[in-house]
Design an enzyme around this catalytic site. Structure first.
Site, PDB file in Angstrom:
ATOM      1  N   GLN A  54      39.335  63.062  33.350  1.00 16.00           N
ATOM      2  CA  GLN A  54      40.186  64.122  33.892  1.00 16.00           C
ATOM      3  C   GLN A  54      41.350  64.479  32.966  1.00 16.00           C
ATOM      4  O   GLN A  54      41.979  65.514  33.136  1.00 16.00           O
ATOM      5  CB  GLN A  54      40.731  63.686  35.250  1.00 16.00           C
ATOM      6  N   HIS A 156      36.063  54.908  35.529  1.00 15.34           N
ATOM      7  CA  HIS A 156      36.498  55.830  36.568  1.00 15.34           C
ATOM      8  C   HIS A 156      35.440  56.942  36.645  1.00 15.34           C
ATOM      9  O   HIS A 156      35.636  58.029  36.124  1.00 15.34           O
ATOM     10  CB  HIS A 156      37.877  56.378  36.205  1.00 15.34           C
ATOM     11  N   ASN A 201      36.529  52.248  39.544  1.00 18.46           N
ATOM     12  CA  ASN A 201      37.251  53.097  40.475  1.00 18.46           C
ATOM     13  C   ASN A 201      36.293  53.710  41.490  1.00 18.46           C
ATOM     14  O   ASN A 201      35.314  54.363  41.105  1.00 18.46           O
ATOM     15  CB  ASN A 201      37.970  54.233  39.736  1.00 18.46           C
ATOM     16  N   GLU A 202      36.589  53.506  42.762  1.00 15.82           N
ATOM     17  CA  GLU A 202      35.857  54.151  43.861  1.00 15.82           C
ATOM     18  C   GLU A 202      34.340  54.049  43.741  1.00 15.82           C
ATOM     19  O   GLU A 202      33.631  55.057  43.785  1.00 15.82           O
ATOM     20  CB  GLU A 202      36.287  55.615  44.003  1.00 15.82           C
ATOM     21  N   TYR A 344      44.624  58.603  50.987  1.00 13.98           N
ATOM     22  CA  TYR A 344      45.173  59.955  51.094  1.00 13.98           C
ATOM     23  C   TYR A 344      45.241  60.475  52.530  1.00 13.98           C
ATOM     24  O   TYR A 344      46.173  61.169  52.893  1.00 13.98           O
ATOM     25  CB  TYR A 344      44.299  60.956  50.315  1.00 13.98           C
ATOM     26  N   TRP A 464      48.842  59.591  42.563  1.00  9.91           N
ATOM     27  CA  TRP A 464      47.906  60.453  41.870  1.00  9.91           C
ATOM     28  C   TRP A 464      48.487  61.860  41.919  1.00  9.91           C
ATOM     29  O   TRP A 464      48.517  62.438  42.985  1.00  9.91           O
ATOM     30  CB  TRP A 464      46.516  60.420  42.529  1.00  9.91           C
ATOM     31  N   GLU A 471      40.061  68.292  38.300  1.00 11.89           N
ATOM     32  CA  GLU A 471      39.792  67.666  39.597  1.00 11.89           C
ATOM     33  C   GLU A 471      38.301  67.761  39.949  1.00 11.89           C
ATOM     34  O   GLU A 471      37.907  68.379  40.927  1.00 11.89           O
ATOM     35  CB  GLU A 471      40.696  68.292  40.662  1.00 11.89           C
ATOM     36  N   TRP A 472      37.462  67.157  39.124  1.00  9.12           N
ATOM     37  CA  TRP A 472      36.029  67.018  39.391  1.00  9.12           C
ATOM     38  C   TRP A 472      35.405  68.351  39.819  1.00  9.12           C
ATOM     39  O   TRP A 472      35.559  69.329  39.129  1.00  9.12           O
ATOM     40  CB  TRP A 472      35.798  65.889  40.408  1.00  9.12           C
ATOM     41  N   PHE A 480      47.121  68.192  41.291  1.00  7.04           N
ATOM     42  CA  PHE A 480      47.622  66.943  41.866  1.00  7.04           C
ATOM     43  C   PHE A 480      48.808  66.365  41.093  1.00  7.04           C
ATOM     44  O   PHE A 480      49.274  65.280  41.397  1.00  7.04           O
ATOM     45  CB  PHE A 480      46.499  65.900  41.913  1.00  7.04           C
TER      46      PHE A 480
END
Ligand SMILES: *[C@@H]1O[C@H](CO)[C@@H](O)[C@H](O)[C@H]1NC(C)=O
Ligand SMILES: *[C@@H]1O[C@H](CO)[C@@H](O)[C@H](O)[C@H]1NC(C)=O
Ligand SMILES: *[C@@H]1O[C@H](CO)[C@@H](O)[C@H](O)[C@H]1NC(C)=O
Length: 519
Positions: A54, A156, A201-202, A344, A464, A471-472, A480
């Site tokens: 990103q 990530h 990440n995630e 979030y 973040w 943003e993807w 953000f």
């Protein structure tokens, strides 16, 4: 410069419990007591978050190989605005300028991710790219010089494309060896200076988006789940997740047995979390809510911390859930040192197992219905981000949930934030005056302080994000950042929230002290 009025209103809101209209607030007094370096007075980490795809750009600089996101974003139709991360915010070349921004905010932490294909352009099928090692080494040194602790994510969402092509990436158990080889190199070259690591990440979001919905690379799905050229939405997410869990375990094992004693750092993993609230107090909805937690977050944390999949998943999925061999279980015993929480927003959960739902998640997703609305009322105030409703109380709830389930394992909030949407807010002045972000951080941080007062072992908070960035699937339309990025000349401008971060940190500490005094 930002209009002084916005600044004063925001300060007032922080210190007068948002009753700034009844103005008994003396802004100047507050500004006078603002300490310069609030964050250096304790070990609690305050920082901003980022990720390589990103941020970095420099898609082919200095020997970097292609990764899955480089390839995916160049295929038509995936990204809403047709953009990609080839240049992103050029953090690869502008990191010194960006560290200056961090210094101005008075933070003591920075979370970033290393680009796997920058270190190993072809994974284990090629050599180590020393220029990549040098880049991150310089970044780490520059951060430490400013008293900023790096928290490094090893992946990530990005993997070298070579691994996708050779053996199907996360779907193959071979990725465990590739990932641990990569992790070992990072610990070896950077671990003398880096004290906070997260492996993945995630992974929960990656498994769902990559292998069930097919919206993230490698874009695999089947049946009612989406229109992909290949995949099996009911099985592959669990296979990919299984390999992610064991890749974490392998990397944690290497760190703990070969590096930790000497280097003295901590290793964890970051999960995407949402706070799930039962739609009603029926025992079915309450059970469905617990099931939702198991099918999303405990899916990963239970094996890593408790050595087994959650019982709700075992019951429903049966043989679709891979088994851990004896050897796997011994790897899993390396566990983790801290849980990274990305939080979030919140959702309501309604049962679909015992009562019919018009539409709801299928059996392989846990048979529950997810909604943000009840009786025409949203779970929290809507924002400019479609999926983000304000739910600051969920910060305390998710932290307390983790505390209870995982015996107060240390936690770090590795992401929390909010965006402006260019489609809704085209004026740069509005974007810079991000009072909504200041309020968001203030309320979520207060909720976090309350969790800490109630005994949760939280070690840090990373918002973040440092800068607006890629943003993807939303491309560059969602902003953000605590800093505005002009995507024409890549110039960075602090938003109100960047200038207020010091104040927010100070306020957080006051809140903790006040809570303690009241107890
Ligand atoms: C798949 O594509 C077809 C035809 O374009 C469309 O009707 C259908 O809704 C799509 N299915 C999903 C799950 O997106
Ligand atoms: C469920 O019960 C609790 C405790 O009595 C209450 O606070 C909450 O509002 C109830 N929730 C719903 C959805 O009715
Ligand atoms: C972004 O930079 C370009 C080129 O310098 C400039 O023309 C434009 O006005 C800038 N946009 C904003 C919103 O500041």
């Amino acid at each position: 410069m930002l209009p002084a009025m916005f600044y004063q209103i925001a300060i007032c809101m922080l210190f007068c419990g948002f009753n700034f209209i009844v103005s008994s607030c003396h802004q100047t007094d507050i500004l006078n007591i603002l300490p310069n370096q609030v964050s250096s007075s304790s070990n609690f980490l305050f920082g901003t978050s980022s990720s390589c795809y990103q941020y970095e750009g420099a898609i082919l600089s200095d020997g970097k190989g292609l990764n899955n996101w480089d390839v995916f974003t160049h295929e038509a139709g995936h990204i809403k605005d047709g953009s990609n991360g080839d240049v992103a915010v050029d953090h690869y070349n502008r990191y010194l300028e960006d560290i200056k921004l961090m210094e101005d905010m008075g933070v003591n932490g920075y979370r970033f991710s290393i680009s796997w294909a920058r270190i190993l352009p072809k994974g284990t099928f090629g050599g180590v790219n020393m220029a990549g090692i040098e880049h991150y080494s310089k970044l780490i040194d520059a951060l430490l010089q400013k008293g900023i602790q790096p928290l490094i994510t090893l992946t990530h969402y990005d993997i070298p494309q070579e691994l996708e092509e050779r053996y199907g990436g996360w779907l193959s158990s071979r990725i465990q060896d590739d990932f641990s080889y990569y992790a070992d190199i990072c610990f070896k070259y950077f671990g003398d200076r880096v004290k906070y690591w997260t492996t993945i990440n995630e992974p929960n979001l990656m498994a769902v988006r990559g292998y069930r919905e097919g919206t993230y690379p490698p874009a695999r799905c089947s049946g009612v789940f989406g229109n992909c050229s290949a995949g099996d939405s009911e099985r592959e997410p669990f296979i990919a997740a299984h390999n992610m869990i064991l890749s974490h375990a392998a990397a944690a094992g290497i760190y703990r047995t070969r590096y930790q004693k000497r280097q003295g750092g901590m290793i964890g993993i970051s999960l995407d979390t949402q706070w799930y609230e039962p739609f009603s107090n029926s025992s079915e909805d309450i059970a469905a809510t617990e099931r939702a937690r198991s099918f999303y977050v405990n899916w990963f944390l239970d094996p890593i911390i408790l050595g087994r999949y959650p019982k709700e998943m075992v019951q429903i999925l049966g043989s679709n859930l891979p088994d851990f061999s004896k050897n796997d279980l011994s790897k899993l015993s390396y566990g983790l040192d801290f849980i990274g929480i990305n939080y979030y927003t919140a959702k309501y959960i309604k049962d679909c197992l015992y009562s019919a739902c018009e539409h709801g998640n299928t059996w392989s997703e846990g048979s529950y219905f997810v909604t943000t609305e009840k009786d025409g009322v949203y779970i929290g105030q809507p924002t400019e981000v479609e999926w983000l409703f304000l739910y600051p109380q969920g910060m305390k709830k998710i932290v307390m949930y983790m505390k209870d389930r995982f015996k107060n394992t240390p936690m770090v909030i590795t992401e929390n934030g909010i965006a402006e949407n260019d489609n809704l807010k085209p004026s740069i002045a509005d974007t810079l005056n991000d009072i909504h972000r200041v309020n968001y951080m203030h309320s979520y941080l207060n909720s976090l302080a309350n969790a800490i007062t109630d005994g949760a072992d939280v070690r840090g908070y990373f918002v973040w994000s440092l800068l607006d960035n890629f943003e993807w699937l939303d491309g560059y339309k969602l902003r953000f950042g605590l800093h505005y990025v002009n995507y024409t000349n890549l110039q960075r401008t602090p938003k109100l929230s960047a200038t207020m971060y010091k104040q927010l940190i100070y306020n957080f500490k006051i809140q903790l002290e006040t809570n303690t005094a009241q107890n």
